[in-house]
Motif scaffolding. Structure first.
Motif, PDB file in Angstrom:
ATOM      1  N   THR A  11     -45.869 -69.906  25.238  1.00 43.52           N
ATOM      2  CA  THR A  11     -45.896 -69.042  24.051  1.00 43.52           C
ATOM      3  C   THR A  11     -44.532 -68.993  23.381  1.00 43.52           C
ATOM      4  O   THR A  11     -44.427 -69.006  22.152  1.00 43.52           O
ATOM      5  CB  THR A  11     -46.343 -67.620  24.436  1.00 43.52           C
ATOM      6  OG1 THR A  11     -47.647 -67.683  25.031  1.00 43.52           O
ATOM      7  CG2 THR A  11     -46.394 -66.720  23.216  1.00 43.52           C
ATOM      8  N   LEU A  12     -43.478 -68.951  24.183  1.00 42.49           N
ATOM      9  CA  LEU A  12     -42.126 -68.944  23.623  1.00 42.49           C
ATOM     10  C   LEU A  12     -41.831 -70.240  22.870  1.00 42.49           C
ATOM     11  O   LEU A  12     -41.344 -70.230  21.737  1.00 42.49           O
ATOM     12  CB  LEU A  12     -41.094 -68.741  24.733  1.00 42.49           C
ATOM     13  CG  LEU A  12     -40.974 -67.328  25.316  1.00 42.49           C
ATOM     14  CD1 LEU A  12     -40.048 -67.335  26.527  1.00 42.49           C
ATOM     15  CD2 LEU A  12     -40.444 -66.361  24.257  1.00 42.49           C
ATOM     16  N   ILE A  13     -42.140 -71.358  23.496  1.00 44.38           N
ATOM     17  CA  ILE A  13     -41.810 -72.659  22.903  1.00 44.38           C
ATOM     18  C   ILE A  13     -42.714 -72.971  21.707  1.00 44.38           C
ATOM     19  O   ILE A  13     -42.316 -73.695  20.789  1.00 44.38           O
ATOM     20  CB  ILE A  13     -41.905 -73.761  23.976  1.00 44.38           C
ATOM     21  CG1 ILE A  13     -40.831 -73.516  25.036  1.00 44.38           C
ATOM     22  CG2 ILE A  13     -41.751 -75.147  23.361  1.00 44.38           C
ATOM     23  CD1 ILE A  13     -40.810 -74.526  26.151  1.00 44.38           C
ATOM     24  N   ALA A  14     -43.915 -72.413  21.695  1.00 45.58           N
ATOM     25  CA  ALA A  14     -44.846 -72.677  20.589  1.00 45.58           C
ATOM     26  C   ALA A  14     -44.292 -72.224  19.247  1.00 45.58           C
ATOM     27  O   ALA A  14     -44.734 -72.693  18.195  1.00 45.58           O
ATOM     28  CB  ALA A  14     -46.181 -71.985  20.854  1.00 45.58           C
ATOM     29  N   GLY A  15     -43.316 -71.329  19.276  1.00 43.26           N
ATOM     30  CA  GLY A  15     -42.744 -70.836  18.027  1.00 43.26           C
ATOM     31  C   GLY A  15     -41.677 -71.729  17.432  1.00 43.26           C
ATOM     32  O   GLY A  15     -41.115 -71.391  16.379  1.00 43.26           O
ATOM     33  N   LEU A  16     -41.392 -72.862  18.060  1.00 43.89           N
ATOM     34  CA  LEU A  16     -40.376 -73.770  17.518  1.00 43.89           C
ATOM     35  C   LEU A  16     -40.766 -74.241  16.121  1.00 43.89           C
ATOM     36  O   LEU A  16     -41.903 -74.654  15.880  1.00 43.89           O
ATOM     37  CB  LEU A  16     -40.207 -74.988  18.435  1.00 43.89           C
ATOM     38  CG  LEU A  16     -39.536 -74.747  19.795  1.00 43.89           C
ATOM     39  CD1 LEU A  16     -39.552 -76.031  20.621  1.00 43.89           C
ATOM     40  CD2 LEU A  16     -38.108 -74.257  19.604  1.00 43.89           C
ATOM     41  N   HIS A  17     -39.800 -74.197  15.211  1.00 43.39           N
ATOM     42  CA  HIS A  17     -40.054 -74.617  13.830  1.00 43.39           C
ATOM     43  C   HIS A  17     -40.484 -76.079  13.766  1.00 43.39           C
ATOM     44  O   HIS A  17     -41.287 -76.472  12.911  1.00 43.39           O
ATOM     45  CB  HIS A  17     -38.788 -74.404  12.996  1.00 43.39           C
ATOM     46  CG  HIS A  17     -38.928 -74.832  11.571  1.00 43.39           C
ATOM     47  ND1 HIS A  17     -39.700 -74.135  10.654  1.00 43.39           N
ATOM     48  CD2 HIS A  17     -38.420 -75.908  10.897  1.00 43.39           C
ATOM     49  CE1 HIS A  17     -39.648 -74.753   9.481  1.00 43.39           C
ATOM     50  NE2 HIS A  17     -38.884 -75.820   9.606  1.00 43.39           N
ATOM     51  N   LEU A  18     -39.968 -76.877  14.681  1.00 46.39           N
ATOM     52  CA  LEU A  18     -40.281 -78.302  14.717  1.00 46.39           C
ATOM     53  C   LEU A  18     -41.780 -78.560  14.829  1.00 46.39           C
ATOM     54  O   LEU A  18     -42.302 -79.537  14.282  1.00 46.39           O
ATOM     55  CB  LEU A  18     -39.551 -78.945  15.902  1.00 46.39           C
ATOM     56  CG  LEU A  18     -39.899 -80.395  16.248  1.00 46.39           C
ATOM     57  CD1 LEU A  18     -39.370 -81.320  15.161  1.00 46.39           C
ATOM     58  CD2 LEU A  18     -39.314 -80.787  17.595  1.00 46.39           C
ATOM     59  N   LEU A  19     -42.484 -77.673  15.516  1.00 48.01           N
ATOM     60  CA  LEU A  19     -43.911 -77.877  15.773  1.00 48.01           C
ATOM     61  C   LEU A  19     -44.797 -77.369  14.639  1.00 48.01           C
ATOM     62  O   LEU A  19     -45.987 -77.684  14.600  1.00 48.01           O
ATOM     63  CB  LEU A  19     -44.303 -77.190  17.083  1.00 48.01           C
ATOM     64  CG  LEU A  19     -43.560 -77.673  18.326  1.00 48.01           C
ATOM     65  CD1 LEU A  19     -43.964 -76.852  19.540  1.00 48.01           C
ATOM     66  CD2 LEU A  19     -43.831 -79.159  18.571  1.00 48.01           C
ATOM     67  N   GLY A  20     -44.233 -76.594  13.736  1.00 49.32           N
ATOM     68  CA  GLY A  20     -45.002 -76.106  12.598  1.00 49.32           C
ATOM     69  C   GLY A  20     -46.256 -75.360  13.012  1.00 49.32           C
ATOM     70  O   GLY A  20     -46.266 -74.605  13.989  1.00 49.32           O
ATOM     71  N   SER A  21     -47.340 -75.629  12.290  1.00 48.23           N
ATOM     72  CA  SER A  21     -48.603 -74.943  12.566  1.00 48.23           C
ATOM     73  C   SER A  21     -49.290 -75.459  13.824  1.00 48.23           C
ATOM     74  O   SER A  21     -50.283 -74.878  14.273  1.00 48.23           O
ATOM     75  CB  SER A  21     -49.552 -75.102  11.374  1.00 48.23           C
ATOM     76  OG  SER A  21     -49.822 -76.471  11.128  1.00 48.23           O
ATOM     77  N   MET A  22     -48.784 -76.543  14.392  1.00 47.53           N
ATOM     78  CA  MET A  22     -49.379 -77.109  15.606  1.00 47.53           C
ATOM     79  C   MET A  22     -48.769 -76.520  16.877  1.00 47.53           C
ATOM     80  O   MET A  22     -49.070 -76.970  17.981  1.00 47.53           O
ATOM     81  CB  MET A  22     -49.202 -78.636  15.622  1.00 47.53           C
ATOM     82  CG  MET A  22     -49.936 -79.362  14.505  1.00 47.53           C
ATOM     83  SD  MET A  22     -51.739 -79.192  14.620  1.00 47.53           S
ATOM     84  CE  MET A  22     -52.050 -78.036  13.280  1.00 47.53           C
ATOM     85  N   GLY A  23     -47.906 -75.537  16.739  1.00 49.25           N
ATOM     86  CA  GLY A  23     -47.266 -74.946  17.908  1.00 49.25           C
ATOM     87  C   GLY A  23     -48.249 -74.380  18.915  1.00 49.25           C
ATOM     88  O   GLY A  23     -47.990 -74.368  20.125  1.00 49.25           O
TER      89      GLY A  23
END
Length: 358
Positions: free
Chosen positions: A109-121
């Protein structure tokens, strides 16, 4: 009753997909998913148990734009890889099931917020849970199947999108039409307030300005999507003139929305020079009101058909004339003192709006 010629059916289908891009997107998604499923059928071994990940990857990666498909594909693959790494790392700790699950969810959940991943986080968490729960005792084989087949499906979707690219200008045109009518109503209201004896309170205009924001946001998003669609699109050249016109008009509408803000401040501020009792101020109010009403009429009469570009020239000509009159008056007053500079800003924005539809 005679049958409809195939060419006419094709024309209708083309117009329908132009007006409703979602229809073509649905067809492309189904085609890509079906192709991905068929192409992985010969694959056996460990991968053979997870054929369904190929059409899933195709469905996830499909977009109205080729660039969007590439971006989504890369983000999805990276998200799945990160999720798999998290689950594998937590699994190596040999922690109790409830603790492993909690750690996996927390880290993912923490890493899913990375900007790099966009909406696919969100796929980080999904992939981590899949690997942790479904991967079982052989997570390596499962990760290879999950990641590999999803990536293959995404590749198929990107290829289909490149062959059948879209240029979603119709939604831009509809968003422009909604904003045009809203701006026209605001300009008419401001013109009436300029000529009225009572000063309208700032809070009234603030409420009206807030109504514009959703229309502006929608237009910006659609213009950005259409701009993306022109890249890596072999059909873009055919519609480049129409696309350029839509972008020019969108920018003009944004500036005009800013003009509404400026005029509302002038109208609601009793200290503004436009409210003075001088003859020049009265003339400025009347000329500005005429110009705003003419621009409002032009906006309402502008072509709303996203396929054709014909429009009535009379309202545009009238707007050009009245805005030019405002420009001459503003220049004359500005040469005397600087208290009419806000009116000059209003004139510039009205003129740009007229130029966009001229």
């Amino acid at each position: 009753m005679s049958a409809t010629p195939p060419t006419e059916l094709l024309r209708r289908a083309r117009v329908a997909t132009w007006l409703h891009p979602r229809w073509l997107l649905a067809l492309k998604t189904a085609l890509a998913a079906g192709l991905a499923w068929l192409l992985v059928q010969p694959v056996g071994g460990d991968l053979g148990q997870y054929h369904y990940y190929a059409p899933m990857g195709a469905a996830v990666a499909m977009s109205t734009t080729v660039v969007g498909s590439v971006r989504t594909s890369l983000q999805t693959i990276v998200a799945i890889a990160i999720g798999a790494a998290i689950a594998t790392g937590v699994g190596a700790l040999d922690a109790p099931g409830w603790l492993a699950l909690g750690l996996t969810i927390a880290v993912a959940t923490l890493i899913a917020g990375l900007h790099l991943l966009g909406s696919m986080g969100g796929w980080v968490l999904v992939a981590a849970l899949f690997v942790l729960v479904i991967g079982g005792r052989d997570p390596g084989a499962y990760v290879a199947a999950y990641l590999g087949l999803t990536a293959f499906g995404a590749l198929v979707a990107t290829a289909v999108n490149a062959l059948l690219p879209q240029l979603p200008l119709a939604p831009v045109a509809r968003a422009q039409a909604r904003l045009r009518h809203r701006l026209a109503a605001e300009l008419d209201g401001l013109a009436e307030a300029l000529l009225g004896e009572d000063v309208v309170h700032e809070s009234t205009w603030e409420e009206q300005r807030r109504r514009l924001e959703p229309h502006l946001t929608s237009l910006r998003e659609l213009v950005a999507e259409a701009d993306d669609a022109r890249r890596a699109n072999w059909r873009a050249g055919r519609w480049s003139q129409t696309a350029d016109r839509r972008y020019t008009q969108a920018r003009a509408l944004e500036r005009l929305a800013g003009c509404v803000d400026e005029v509302s401040v002038l109208v609601s501020d009793q200290r503004s020079a436009v409210h003075a009792d001088e003859e020049s101020a009265r003339e400025l109010r009347e000329t500005m009101a005429r110009a705003m009403r003419a621009v409002a009429t032009m906006l309402r009469s502008a072509d709303e058909d996203p396929v054709e570009e014909d429009a009535d020239d009379a309202p545009t000509a009238d707007a050009e004339r009245t805005v030019a009159e405002l420009g001459l008056l503003v220049a004359q007053l500005a040469s005397l003192d600087d208290k009419h500079l806000p009116a000059a800003a209003v004139w510039v924005n009205l003129e740009r709006a007229v130029e966009a539809w001229a």
